[in-house]
Design an enzyme around this catalytic site. Sequence first.
Site, mmCIF file in Angstrom:
data_model
loop_
_atom_site.group_PDB
_atom_site.id
_atom_site.type_symbol
_atom_site.label_atom_id
_atom_site.label_comp_id
_atom_site.label_asym_id
_atom_site.label_seq_id
_atom_site.Cartn_x
_atom_site.Cartn_y
_atom_site.Cartn_z
ATOM 1 N N SER A 149 -6.094 15.764 13.240
ATOM 2 C CA SER A 149 -6.520 17.151 13.419
ATOM 3 C C SER A 149 -8.033 17.274 13.313
ATOM 4 O O SER A 149 -8.717 16.396 12.799
ATOM 5 C CB SER A 149 -5.867 18.032 12.348
ATOM 6 O OG SER A 149 -6.284 17.620 11.057
ATOM 7 N N ARG A 150 -8.507 18.383 13.843
ATOM 8 C CA ARG A 150 -9.879 18.797 13.562
ATOM 9 C C ARG A 150 -9.864 19.635 12.288
ATOM 10 O O ARG A 150 -8.825 20.162 11.885
ATOM 11 C CB ARG A 150 -10.447 19.608 14.723
ATOM 12 C CG ARG A 150 -10.635 18.797 16.003
ATOM 13 C CD ARG A 150 -11.423 19.581 17.024
ATOM 14 N NE ARG A 150 -11.539 18.885 18.302
ATOM 15 C CZ ARG A 150 -12.470 17.962 18.560
ATOM 16 N NH1 ARG A 150 -13.345 17.623 17.629
ATOM 17 N NH2 ARG A 150 -12.523 17.383 19.741
ATOM 18 N N ALA A 151 -11.046 19.758 11.683
ATOM 19 C CA ALA A 151 -11.141 20.514 10.444
ATOM 20 C C ALA A 151 -10.796 21.974 10.681
ATOM 21 O O ALA A 151 -11.164 22.563 11.699
ATOM 22 C CB ALA A 151 -12.548 20.392 9.871
ATOM 23 N N SER B 223 -11.895 22.389 6.024
ATOM 24 C CA SER B 223 -12.665 21.306 5.409
ATOM 25 C C SER B 223 -13.948 21.042 6.194
ATOM 26 O O SER B 223 -14.201 21.652 7.230
ATOM 27 C CB SER B 223 -11.823 20.023 5.347
ATOM 28 O OG SER B 223 -11.555 19.554 6.652
ATOM 29 N N ASP C 298 -0.160 28.618 2.263
ATOM 30 C CA ASP C 298 -0.112 27.154 2.312
ATOM 31 C C ASP C 298 1.010 26.666 1.413
ATOM 32 O O ASP C 298 0.778 25.999 0.415
ATOM 33 C CB ASP C 298 -1.459 26.577 1.874
ATOM 34 C CG ASP C 298 -1.592 25.103 2.235
ATOM 35 O OD1 ASP C 298 -0.796 24.624 3.057
ATOM 36 O OD2 ASP C 298 -2.488 24.438 1.697
ATOM 37 N N LYS D 147 -5.244 20.042 -3.471
ATOM 38 C CA LYS D 147 -4.184 20.929 -2.981
ATOM 39 C C LYS D 147 -2.977 20.862 -3.902
ATOM 40 O O LYS D 147 -2.315 21.881 -4.160
ATOM 41 C CB LYS D 147 -3.807 20.537 -1.557
ATOM 42 C CG LYS D 147 -2.910 21.524 -0.858
ATOM 43 C CD LYS D 147 -2.689 21.140 0.603
ATOM 44 C CE LYS D 147 -3.925 21.367 1.441
ATOM 45 N NZ LYS D 147 -3.666 21.160 2.886
#
Length: 507
Positions: free
Chosen positions: A198-200, A203, A260, A292
């Site tokens: 994935s791309r940020a 983050s 989340d 997390k």
Amino acid sequence: MLRLRRLSIDTNRENVAFLARNCPVYRPAEFQALNKIEIQQNGRRILAVLNIVDEPGMIAPDELGLAEQAFRQLGLPEGERVEIAPASPPQSLESVRRKIGGAQLTQAEITAIIQDIAASRYSKTEIAAFLIASARFLSADEVLNLTRAMADVGNRLSWADPVVVDKHCIGGIPGNRTSMIVVPIVAAHGLMMPKTSSRAITSAAGTADSMEVLARVDLGIAEMRNVVEKARGCLVWGGHVNLSPADDILISVERPLAIDTQEQLVASILSKKLAAGSTHLLVDIPVGPTAKVRSLAEAIRLRKLFEFVGDRVGLQVEIEFTDGRQPVGRGIGPVLEARDAMAVLANAHGAPQDLKEKSLLLAGRIIDFDPALRGGGGHARAREILESGQALAAMERIIDGQGRNPVRQVPGELTAEIPAPSSGWITAIDCFRIGRIARLAGAPMDKGAGIDLLAKLDDKVERGQPLYRIHACFQSDFRFACDLAADSSGYGIDDREPPRYGAGGAP
């Protein structure tokens, strides 16, 4: 009919249309702003959220404007004549209302919801309603059904090899760029590892952002398959190969709402891995006070949910709990993280040892999936591959296969060192705050922006000694990052020497 006009507006995965208030073809009063309309022509149709435009220079009275997302999905040329009509709400919304009321949804209901979300039939408000209702309670069976539904929408890859491996870190730890080391080690061993990353989102860098410093990551499926067949692995952006696209849409709504949950996390990760054709998966769960996952009990619950769903979808899932008390490596931000990963692969003097050892731990666990390898031999094999230079050679093959970046990326030239406010030992590093400072500095949008860590946990520092160096490319970003760091560096310093911890984070 209305003439189609393409508008260069990024609506972040939501179909949005624009109609002039003085439109002579349709009365805008019939189409309430922010309601959905159906746009159709020649058998093509999409749903879009409607905005009414009063600015005369933006849309002509006989035009319908479509933002980039909607224009691409409709697939008609600019200037084409289209019709619009009020859109009927998707039937699956009734299941969302049942979920809001506390009902447990069936596989058919969840599948219908996900198919409608992937087809952009839901507005972001309706997606938010589904996410919030799901966040209240999703049973293990619903997580399983959600995983299957998301994996079945979009492309689904298959490979000839009986063992196709992958890894995923659940995130929350800056600089944790192990995939760029693990993939070439595993590929050099001979196991197939088609890594989609994935791309940020929140983050300072995702794996795709850091790999893009070195090579193309926006490969199509045919290109990706060609690289994997030749190099036994790849590191590409998953968003470009359309794997579990509903998940990307859900994430775009989850993040602003700070939703989340573990249930949605498991469905998100496993649906992508299923769609990528993986048979064996290692999940890295960092545990730490600002990670997390913040407790061992929480980590164990998450592990059990991964195992439950993995077993039922035919995916062998192994879990590794790792130290999440601080960032991994030194660099935070695409260029700085790519630098660290390549230093480890090159066995360079001064390469970050924590990044090296964690990568070897994970690579060893993955190599142990190889049925031809004697049990427990994965870690030693991973170290042999790395230290012999085979991993670096495998990475060079992957970079060349994906297309080497001809532009040399460098750290941002605007720099500031953040000093220790007192002398003592570093007892805590706030991963969330460090990541936020790096993002304010411009990462990942500016590849060279981020943070270079100069001190880590248990290091002894003197007052005024630099804790880290901020890199930025633009003056405004530089000021924002420096101001936040000046307010609080994110480091805890105590004049008493802390207890020493082992590799797993236990005293």
